[in-house]
Enzyme design. Sequence first.
Site, mmCIF file in Angstrom:
data_model
loop_
_atom_site.group_PDB
_atom_site.id
_atom_site.type_symbol
_atom_site.label_atom_id
_atom_site.label_comp_id
_atom_site.label_asym_id
_atom_site.label_seq_id
_atom_site.Cartn_x
_atom_site.Cartn_y
_atom_site.Cartn_z
ATOM 1 N N ARG A 78 -34.713 42.252 13.171
ATOM 2 C CA ARG A 78 -33.812 42.835 12.169
ATOM 3 C C ARG A 78 -34.537 42.957 10.861
ATOM 4 N NH1 ARG A 78 -28.395 39.833 11.126
ATOM 5 N NH2 ARG A 78 -28.876 40.477 9.019
ATOM 6 N N LYS A 115 -30.790 18.215 5.562
ATOM 7 C CA LYS A 115 -29.333 18.293 5.452
ATOM 8 C C LYS A 115 -28.797 18.000 6.840
ATOM 9 C CE LYS A 115 -25.662 21.717 4.565
ATOM 10 N NZ LYS A 115 -25.369 23.031 3.939
ATOM 11 N N GLU A 165 -21.525 20.577 6.809
ATOM 12 C CA GLU A 165 -21.280 22.022 6.948
ATOM 13 C C GLU A 165 -21.871 22.582 8.238
ATOM 14 O OE1 GLU A 165 -22.730 23.645 3.196
ATOM 15 O OE2 GLU A 165 -20.762 23.275 2.306
ATOM 16 N N ARG A 185 -30.382 14.354 2.291
ATOM 17 C CA ARG A 185 -29.318 14.797 1.366
ATOM 18 C C ARG A 185 -28.007 14.038 1.589
ATOM 19 N NH1 ARG A 185 -27.693 20.120 1.385
ATOM 20 N NH2 ARG A 185 -27.799 20.613 -0.809
ATOM 21 N N LYS A 235 -26.323 15.458 -5.197
ATOM 22 C CA LYS A 235 -25.961 16.504 -6.162
ATOM 23 C C LYS A 235 -25.454 15.868 -7.457
ATOM 24 C CE LYS A 235 -25.129 20.289 -2.972
ATOM 25 N NZ LYS A 235 -24.253 21.368 -2.465
ATOM 26 N N ASP A 253 -19.616 20.077 -5.527
ATOM 27 C CA ASP A 253 -20.616 21.064 -5.130
ATOM 28 C C ASP A 253 -21.011 21.992 -6.282
ATOM 29 O OD1 ASP A 253 -22.262 22.727 -3.732
ATOM 30 O OD2 ASP A 253 -20.692 23.686 -2.557
ATOM 31 N N GLU A 286 -29.952 16.271 -7.417
ATOM 32 C CA GLU A 286 -30.208 17.664 -7.048
ATOM 33 C C GLU A 286 -29.360 18.523 -7.977
ATOM 34 O OE1 GLU A 286 -29.715 18.563 -2.837
ATOM 35 O OE2 GLU A 286 -29.028 20.584 -3.282
ATOM 36 N N GLU A 309 -24.958 29.796 -8.170
ATOM 37 C CA GLU A 309 -24.004 30.082 -7.089
ATOM 38 C C GLU A 309 -22.558 30.137 -7.593
ATOM 39 O OE1 GLU A 309 -24.089 27.192 -3.927
ATOM 40 O OE2 GLU A 309 -22.385 28.112 -2.908
HETATM 41 O O1 GCW Z 1 -22.931 24.985 -2.301
HETATM 42 C C1 GCW Z 1 -22.890 24.952 -0.927
HETATM 43 C C2 GCW Z 1 -23.353 26.305 -0.507
HETATM 44 C C3 GCW Z 1 -24.094 26.321 0.806
HETATM 45 C C4 GCW Z 1 -25.148 25.240 0.760
HETATM 46 C C5 GCW Z 1 -24.474 23.888 0.547
HETATM 47 C C6 GCW Z 1 -25.487 22.752 0.485
HETATM 48 C C7 GCW Z 1 -27.303 25.386 1.724
HETATM 49 O O2 GCW Z 1 -22.263 27.188 -0.467
HETATM 50 O O3 GCW Z 1 -24.696 27.585 0.972
HETATM 51 O O4 GCW Z 1 -25.931 25.257 1.925
HETATM 52 O O5 GCW Z 1 -23.772 23.902 -0.641
HETATM 53 O O6 GCW Z 1 -25.811 22.344 -0.609
HETATM 54 O O7 GCW Z 1 -25.926 22.289 1.509
#
Ligand code: GCW
Length: 721
Positions: free
Chosen positions: A185, A304, A308, A341, A377, A382, A404, A410
Amino acid sequence: MKTFLKVLVTVLFFSSLTVLNAEDGYRLWLRYDLIDNPAVLTQYRKAITGYMAAGNSQTIEAAKNELQMSLSGLLGSQIPVVSTVKKGTVIAGTPENSPIISSLKLNDKLGRLGNEGYLITNSKYKGKKIIVITANTDIGVLYGTFHFLRLLQMNQGITDLSISSSPGTKVRILNHWDMLPIPGRKSAGNTIWKWDELPGRLDSRYTDYARANASIGINATVLTNVNADARLLTPEYMEKVAALADVFRPYGIKMYLAAKVTAPIEIGKLQTADPLDKDVIAWWKKAADDLYNYIPDFGGFVVKANSEGQPGPLDYNRTHADGANLLADAVGPHGGIIMWRAFVYDNKVPDDRIKQPYNEFIPFNGKFRKNVILQVKNGPLDFQPREPFHPLFGAMPDTPLMPEFQIMQEYFGFTTHLVFLAPVYEECLKSDTYSKGEGSLVARIVDGTISDYSLTGMAGVSNIGADRNWTGHIFGQSNWYAFGRLAWDPYISSAEIADEWVRMTFSNKEEILKPISRFMVESREIAVNYMTPLGLHHIMAAATHYGPGPWVDKDPRDPREDWTSLYYHRADENGIGFNRTSTGSNAVSQYYPPVRDMFNNIETCPENLLLWFHHVSWDYKMRSGRTLWDELCYRYNDGVNKIREVQQVWDNLKPVLDAERYENVRERLIKQVRDARIWKDGCIVYFQTFSRRPLPPGVEAPEHDLEWYKTHRYTDIPGMF
Ligand code: GCW
């Protein structure tokens, strides 16, 4: 008189060159144009007549190149490399490589500066005044060189130099969130890594990337997303990564990779990725050995896991410590580290999402190998426009933690909105955790002052892309810059960083420096106000994260509750906000007293975090004397008005700025003002369905009805369409 004329002619010649020079932003803060202050120029021309760099490593070569490029540009005439010391020689090198520097007996001072620190000082050698840039290592010399050049770019005095500096954290790392290409792709992706050209062709951009990073002390990078791709550990990719590592090495930048826990299954054909399985252990050991064959100074992995949808040790009924230690043992013998993480949460856990990282990791304090550091973080959710500091800081004294930060915007309007993020980083670093009593600032935990961590670091999610100017928005560069500077020195202020960046990127002239640095420092609060004032959070559009979405009750990717806005703002006819006090989710209990009590009590909770911690009635009296509803409307309104003011300030700067960069920002500010208004109006119209109160006087009436905001689509935002 003659000299004066000569200077004048040179000045005119070079300033006309400057105008002709395309200001496309590629040169970042390393522009090295002729100094436009005649007095400063005269002083520098006297003080600097030549340079020499001792040693023959590639790093010293890089320092030499930088001096050559910069000095001639800044001073407007050829500054020669010299082989014997003259009056005005700039000499860079370690005492080991330079008998001249060695004779100056600076060892005492150097002794305290470690592997990366440096010293910049005036000195005399055989009666001649010289400028010395020295360190214990070549990379220290390169960092010192960049610092010296920063002084020149900022038009600072250089006749009374006595600077010593060493970094506050050890691993100062960029995390790129770029994806690997998908086979078959043609991806339109905007990554700067040209995987299809590597390892054969090395874009000159890679060297400039390394230079820029070294100039602010960044010493590590992860090329791809933490949602990792197992292919990185195949020989094809290792070879490509190694080629980049070779380019970065002279600039002191170490290569790290994002590791995928299920790589042993995906590319190793094993049946399991269980961290305690002996085949899995052997597989990772071999993968690490192979990697070190390609990249002898490979840094390690960032991981990670169990977050998610990413696989992790919990899938095999093992713990985070089992998962991290497996990898730590694989890279440990080679000197590598693991950044594991702590961004974990699961909608199947029936608890406030923001409490989960703390709950999951606290039991493992001290259970990780020595070469593991947890990457946390800045806040517990987030990267929201505003969050309180993460309660894990200070709570794991026996396990190193590194913050982090997100450089990429974002949740801050992508590459379209002008938001200087240093205040976000600074706010976190200066937060007092009280973990060891008053003064236990996050910065002091992070740099090891309080924590005594064997490993320290800071990670920044990069905003660098394929745009000619690197970050799309010219001001995006300032966030990259700010991260690097704070990773080196976690105590400098946003105002200092803005001042440095504007001087180097635009101008030292007050008429430019003052207005730009002022609005930069204000820009974060402005964005908070038009997006998420008073502690609101996670009310952005689903999936894209651009624009408002307080009405989001289902994310198209997954209808889970913790991906909706309703979960977070909890607005109803009585009020708004998430009760995280002892009568609610009790997230406050994760903080040390007295921080816990301060957040818990509505009277002492900072208003800028009010709705993060409390569900507050619409008529609650705020410190301004207004009701909560009125205050909310005013804050939204204020955010929009203030960004309009920034736009005005920018427009007024047109005559004194170069056309290309002026236009880059002007065009984006139009969209930012437009979309700030959409944020304000959309949120006010929506929350009004609960508050059922009129707009207070002075608040601009929304343009459209709720339906319009709910169905609005953005068609001209890069990264969205
Ligand atoms: O902020 C969120 C984002 C994801 C990101 C996740 C993370 C890389 O929407 O895209 O994944 O955090 O920090 O792992």
